[in-house]
Design a protein around this motif. Structure first.
Motif, PDB file in Angstrom:
ATOM      1  N   GLY A   1      31.865  36.558  11.531  1.00  0.00           N
ATOM      2  CA  GLY A   1      31.985  37.833  12.228  1.00  0.00           C
ATOM      3  C   GLY A   1      31.083  38.900  11.658  1.00  0.00           C
ATOM      4  O   GLY A   1      29.974  39.135  12.148  1.00  0.00           O
ATOM      5  N   PHE A   2      31.543  39.560  10.591  1.00  0.00           N
ATOM      6  CA  PHE A   2      30.750  40.644   9.998  1.00  0.00           C
ATOM      7  C   PHE A   2      29.369  40.173   9.589  1.00  0.00           C
ATOM      8  O   PHE A   2      28.390  40.925   9.654  1.00  0.00           O
ATOM      9  CB  PHE A   2      31.478  41.225   8.775  1.00  0.00           C
ATOM     10  CG  PHE A   2      31.271  40.427   7.513  1.00  0.00           C
ATOM     11  CD1 PHE A   2      30.252  40.751   6.632  1.00  0.00           C
ATOM     12  CD2 PHE A   2      32.068  39.330   7.218  1.00  0.00           C
ATOM     13  CE1 PHE A   2      30.029  40.007   5.469  1.00  0.00           C
ATOM     14  CE2 PHE A   2      31.861  38.578   6.069  1.00  0.00           C
ATOM     15  CZ  PHE A   2      30.840  38.922   5.191  1.00  0.00           C
ATOM     16  N   ASP A   3      29.275  38.914   9.145  1.00  0.00           N
ATOM     17  CA  ASP A   3      28.014  38.364   8.645  1.00  0.00           C
ATOM     18  C   ASP A   3      26.994  38.137   9.763  1.00  0.00           C
ATOM     19  O   ASP A   3      25.827  37.852   9.491  1.00  0.00           O
ATOM     20  CB  ASP A   3      28.255  37.058   7.884  1.00  0.00           C
ATOM     21  CG  ASP A   3      29.113  36.058   8.632  1.00  0.00           C
ATOM     22  OD1 ASP A   3      29.646  36.409   9.700  1.00  0.00           O
ATOM     23  OD2 ASP A   3      29.273  34.927   8.151  1.00  0.00           O
ATOM     24  N   VAL A   4      27.420  38.302  11.008  1.00  0.00           N
ATOM     25  CA  VAL A   4      26.512  38.212  12.154  1.00  0.00           C
ATOM     26  C   VAL A   4      26.279  39.585  12.773  1.00  0.00           C
ATOM     27  O   VAL A   4      25.147  39.945  13.105  1.00  0.00           O
ATOM     28  CB  VAL A   4      27.073  37.255  13.230  1.00  0.00           C
ATOM     29  CG1 VAL A   4      26.219  37.282  14.492  1.00  0.00           C
ATOM     30  CG2 VAL A   4      27.155  35.828  12.686  1.00  0.00           C
ATOM     31  N   PHE A   5      27.348  40.369  12.897  1.00  0.00           N
ATOM     32  CA  PHE A   5      27.298  41.573  13.727  1.00  0.00           C
ATOM     33  C   PHE A   5      26.944  42.860  12.986  1.00  0.00           C
ATOM     34  O   PHE A   5      26.400  43.780  13.601  1.00  0.00           O
ATOM     35  CB  PHE A   5      28.641  41.768  14.438  1.00  0.00           C
ATOM     36  CG  PHE A   5      28.965  40.677  15.417  1.00  0.00           C
ATOM     37  CD1 PHE A   5      28.165  40.450  16.522  1.00  0.00           C
ATOM     38  CD2 PHE A   5      30.078  39.867  15.237  1.00  0.00           C
ATOM     39  CE1 PHE A   5      28.461  39.454  17.430  1.00  0.00           C
ATOM     40  CE2 PHE A   5      30.383  38.871  16.135  1.00  0.00           C
ATOM     41  CZ  PHE A   5      29.576  38.649  17.246  1.00  0.00           C
TER      42      PHE A   5
ATOM     43  N   SER B   1      32.742  32.194  17.532  1.00  0.00           N
ATOM     44  CA  SER B   1      32.756  32.728  18.895  1.00  0.00           C
ATOM     45  C   SER B   1      31.373  32.594  19.511  1.00  0.00           C
ATOM     46  O   SER B   1      30.352  32.646  18.805  1.00  0.00           O
ATOM     47  CB  SER B   1      33.201  34.193  18.915  1.00  0.00           C
ATOM     48  OG  SER B   1      32.182  35.042  18.445  1.00  0.00           O
ATOM     49  N   LYS B   2      31.350  32.441  20.826  1.00  0.00           N
ATOM     50  CA  LYS B   2      30.084  32.256  21.539  1.00  0.00           C
ATOM     51  C   LYS B   2      29.233  33.525  21.505  1.00  0.00           C
ATOM     52  O   LYS B   2      28.019  33.463  21.676  1.00  0.00           O
ATOM     53  CB  LYS B   2      30.368  31.831  22.973  1.00  0.00           C
ATOM     54  CG  LYS B   2      31.040  30.460  23.073  1.00  0.00           C
ATOM     55  CD  LYS B   2      31.419  30.114  24.504  1.00  0.00           C
ATOM     56  CE  LYS B   2      32.142  28.766  24.565  1.00  0.00           C
ATOM     57  NZ  LYS B   2      32.612  28.441  25.937  1.00  0.00           N
ATOM     58  N   SER B   3      29.870  34.673  21.288  1.00  0.00           N
ATOM     59  CA  SER B   3      29.133  35.937  21.234  1.00  0.00           C
ATOM     60  C   SER B   3      28.180  36.006  20.050  1.00  0.00           C
ATOM     61  O   SER B   3      27.281  36.846  20.023  1.00  0.00           O
ATOM     62  CB  SER B   3      30.120  37.109  21.171  1.00  0.00           C
ATOM     63  OG  SER B   3      30.973  37.003  20.046  1.00  0.00           O
ATOM     64  N   MET B   4      28.344  35.133  19.078  1.00  0.00           N
ATOM     65  CA  MET B   4      27.471  35.114  17.903  1.00  0.00           C
ATOM     66  C   MET B   4      26.139  34.415  18.174  1.00  0.00           C
ATOM     67  O   MET B   4      25.144  34.680  17.500  1.00  0.00           O
ATOM     68  CB  MET B   4      28.166  34.395  16.737  1.00  0.00           C
ATOM     69  CG  MET B   4      29.423  35.065  16.232  1.00  0.00           C
ATOM     70  SD  MET B   4      30.135  34.092  14.894  1.00  0.00           S
ATOM     71  CE  MET B   4      31.504  35.141  14.417  1.00  0.00           C
TER      72      MET B   4
ATOM     73  N   TYR C   1      29.543  25.524  18.089  1.00  0.00           N
ATOM     74  CA  TYR C   1      30.701  26.375  18.389  1.00  0.00           C
ATOM     75  C   TYR C   1      31.957  25.695  17.860  1.00  0.00           C
ATOM     76  O   TYR C   1      32.302  24.588  18.270  1.00  0.00           O
ATOM     77  CB  TYR C   1      30.803  26.589  19.902  1.00  0.00           C
ATOM     78  CG  TYR C   1      32.029  27.343  20.368  1.00  0.00           C
ATOM     79  CD1 TYR C   1      32.284  28.642  19.938  1.00  0.00           C
ATOM     80  CD2 TYR C   1      32.920  26.766  21.272  1.00  0.00           C
ATOM     81  CE1 TYR C   1      33.401  29.346  20.394  1.00  0.00           C
ATOM     82  CE2 TYR C   1      34.030  27.450  21.741  1.00  0.00           C
ATOM     83  CZ  TYR C   1      34.268  28.740  21.294  1.00  0.00           C
ATOM     84  OH  TYR C   1      35.371  29.432  21.741  1.00  0.00           O
ATOM     85  N   ASN C   2      32.630  26.346  16.914  1.00  0.00           N
ATOM     86  CA  ASN C   2      33.833  25.764  16.314  1.00  0.00           C
ATOM     87  C   ASN C   2      34.802  26.888  15.953  1.00  0.00           C
ATOM     88  O   ASN C   2      34.831  27.368  14.818  1.00  0.00           O
ATOM     89  CB  ASN C   2      33.469  24.952  15.061  1.00  0.00           C
ATOM     90  CG  ASN C   2      34.637  24.116  14.558  1.00  0.00           C
ATOM     91  OD1 ASN C   2      35.615  23.917  15.278  1.00  0.00           O
ATOM     92  ND2 ASN C   2      34.550  23.648  13.328  1.00  0.00           N
ATOM     93  N   PRO C   3      35.598  27.339  16.920  1.00  0.00           N
ATOM     94  CA  PRO C   3      36.515  28.455  16.669  1.00  0.00           C
ATOM     95  C   PRO C   3      37.477  28.163  15.530  1.00  0.00           C
ATOM     96  O   PRO C   3      37.789  27.003  15.229  1.00  0.00           O
ATOM     97  CB  PRO C   3      37.268  28.593  17.999  1.00  0.00           C
ATOM     98  CG  PRO C   3      36.429  27.903  18.997  1.00  0.00           C
ATOM     99  CD  PRO C   3      35.720  26.810  18.272  1.00  0.00           C
TER     100      PRO C   3
ATOM    101  N   HIS D   1      37.054  41.890  23.558  1.00  0.00           N
ATOM    102  CA  HIS D   1      36.198  42.122  22.398  1.00  0.00           C
ATOM    103  C   HIS D   1      35.756  40.793  21.810  1.00  0.00           C
ATOM    104  O   HIS D   1      36.588  39.929  21.511  1.00  0.00           O
ATOM    105  CB  HIS D   1      36.966  42.940  21.341  1.00  0.00           C
ATOM    106  CG  HIS D   1      36.296  42.986  20.008  1.00  0.00           C
ATOM    107  ND1 HIS D   1      35.269  43.873  19.727  1.00  0.00           N
ATOM    108  CD2 HIS D   1      36.478  42.261  18.879  1.00  0.00           C
ATOM    109  CE1 HIS D   1      34.874  43.682  18.487  1.00  0.00           C
ATOM    110  NE2 HIS D   1      35.587  42.704  17.950  1.00  0.00           N
ATOM    111  N   SER D   2      34.447  40.628  21.667  1.00  0.00           N
ATOM    112  CA  SER D   2      33.855  39.467  20.999  1.00  0.00           C
ATOM    113  C   SER D   2      34.512  38.171  21.472  1.00  0.00           C
ATOM    114  O   SER D   2      34.533  37.877  22.661  1.00  0.00           O
ATOM    115  CB  SER D   2      33.952  39.638  19.479  1.00  0.00           C
ATOM    116  OG  SER D   2      33.126  38.702  18.817  1.00  0.00           O
TER     117      SER D   2
END
Length: 380
Positions: free
Chosen positions: A124-128, A154-157, A173-175, A305-306
């Protein structure tokens, strides 16, 4: 069995259950490295740090290492990269799993030097986060080129990683997933209690959850909100509750053990979380707490969201509102309170959806396959 190294900046925290899950469920000889950008520890075995002389008390505080470790390790000049590399060789590590892109950005040159495959797990944070992107810009490009695979929750990444030059064929993709224990829970739906399990940080926006709940109380004064977690925004949220004079309706539990919040889940009617994109760019991946709530059979009220809409299906397993829309969230909370049969149906639909699409077994199988393929490709 394969020799696998799992790396993370900190020893597993309550909010990092996914790392604990990987440590416990992956098959192979697992060595857990943690403590700093370049790991300083291997499990509970030993510290990698060596010193020329015994440090002072102040140095110990700075280094965050207990005295008994300093007294046991050999004394020589400290080079974290050298000691980490030596530990990888000593453990005969065949593949490195870096939890968080920021971890991989620091250690990928060592893996490259030792010809050890690298698998990166982004959360998460490490991408966005924009400052993370800027600080690690060149390292991200280099490490993504070297990495055998990159996993995202998440696919949003995916579009963000592609901007850094990641090969889409190497993005998996591996939630995240919930622990199996949550499927055993049986919510009673007898009490008007909501639950939120959160870190008090910007992207979780717990103050919006409180403001929405305050609107609910105007129509449903018997409702309660249990909030679990800690973080820098907690005092702000406590002050907000005091200002709104709803201290007897909003309970702050702090960080608690799993059994405690599982019990609170069973006595709740729904899970609520108003996630937003922070001004820093920080965003969610697929929040584990939401998956746990759905696994437990609770409907979820959250935001578009995301990765959250990948988990929660609006009007089927819960309700979703646009970010910052407090009034709409309050409307959905009230709807759940007024129609408990709907709450039960949504909760059960969510449980089925998680079991069929986001099981922990599936999550671990994907990760295990990726790690084994990385070793196989290196040896072929």
């Amino acid at each position: 069995m394969s020799n696998i190294a799992i790396l993370s900046p900190n020893k597993t925290a309550i909010s990092e259950t996914f790392i604990k899950n990987h440590k416990e469920k992956l098959r192979g000889n697992i060595s857990y490295f943690y403590g700093g950008a370049i790991p300083n520890f291997v499990g509970d075995e030993y510290a990698l740090i060596n010193f020329e002389k015994k440090p002072s008390f102040i140095d110990r505080l700075k280094r965050m290492l207990p005295a008994f470790i300093y007294d046991r390790v050999p004394k020589s000049e400290y080079d974290p990269k050298e000691f980490f590399a030596n530990a990888l060789k000593e453990k005969k590590i065949e593949v490195v799993l870096a939890e968080f892109g920021t971890t991989a950005a620091e250690i990928y040159p060592i893996c490259q030097q030792l010809n050890i495959p690298l698998v990166i797990f982004f959360f998460g944070f490490d991408v966005f986060m924009t400052n993370v992107q800027e600080f690690h810009k060149q390292n991200y490009k280099n490490m993504l080129q070297y990495a055998s695979s990159s996993l995202v929750v998440s696919k949003s990444m995916i579009p963000v990683l592609k901007k850094f030059g990641a090969d889409e064929n190497k993005i998996i993709y591996n939630p995240a997933s919930a622990h199996e224990d949550f499927f055993k829970l049986k919510p009673t739906f007898e009490q008007n209690n909501f639950i939120s399990i959160t870190r008090f940080v910007d992207k979780k926006a717990p103050y919006y959850t409180i403001l929405a709940f305050a609107e609910v109380l105007k129509q449903m004064p018997n409702a309660k909100l249990n909030i679990i977690g800690d973080g820098f925004l907690k005092e702000t949220c406590e002050n907000l509750v005091n200002y709104l004079e709803i201290q007897d309706k909003v309970i702050f539990h702090g960080a608690v053990e799993k059994d405690t919040y599982m019990n609170l889940m069973e006595n709740s009617i729904a899970y609520v979380q108003h996630s937003i994109q922070a001004l820093s760019g920080d965003s969610e991946g697929t929040p584990v707490a939401i998956m746990e709530a759905q696994s437990a059979g609770l409907p979820v009220i959250s935001t578009y969201h995301s990765g959250i809409p990948e988990i929660v299906i609006h009007e089927k397993t819960g309700f979703l509102t646009e970010e910052h829309n407090v009034k709409q969230m309050a409307h959905y909370l009230i709807e759940i309170l007024k129609d408990k049969e709907k709450a039960k149906k949504m909760g059960e639909a969510g449980r089925v959806r998680i079991k069929e699409n986001f099981s922990n077994e599936k999550h671990i199988d994907i990760l295990q396959t990726v790690l084994e393929q990385a070793i196989k490709q290196k040896n072929s």
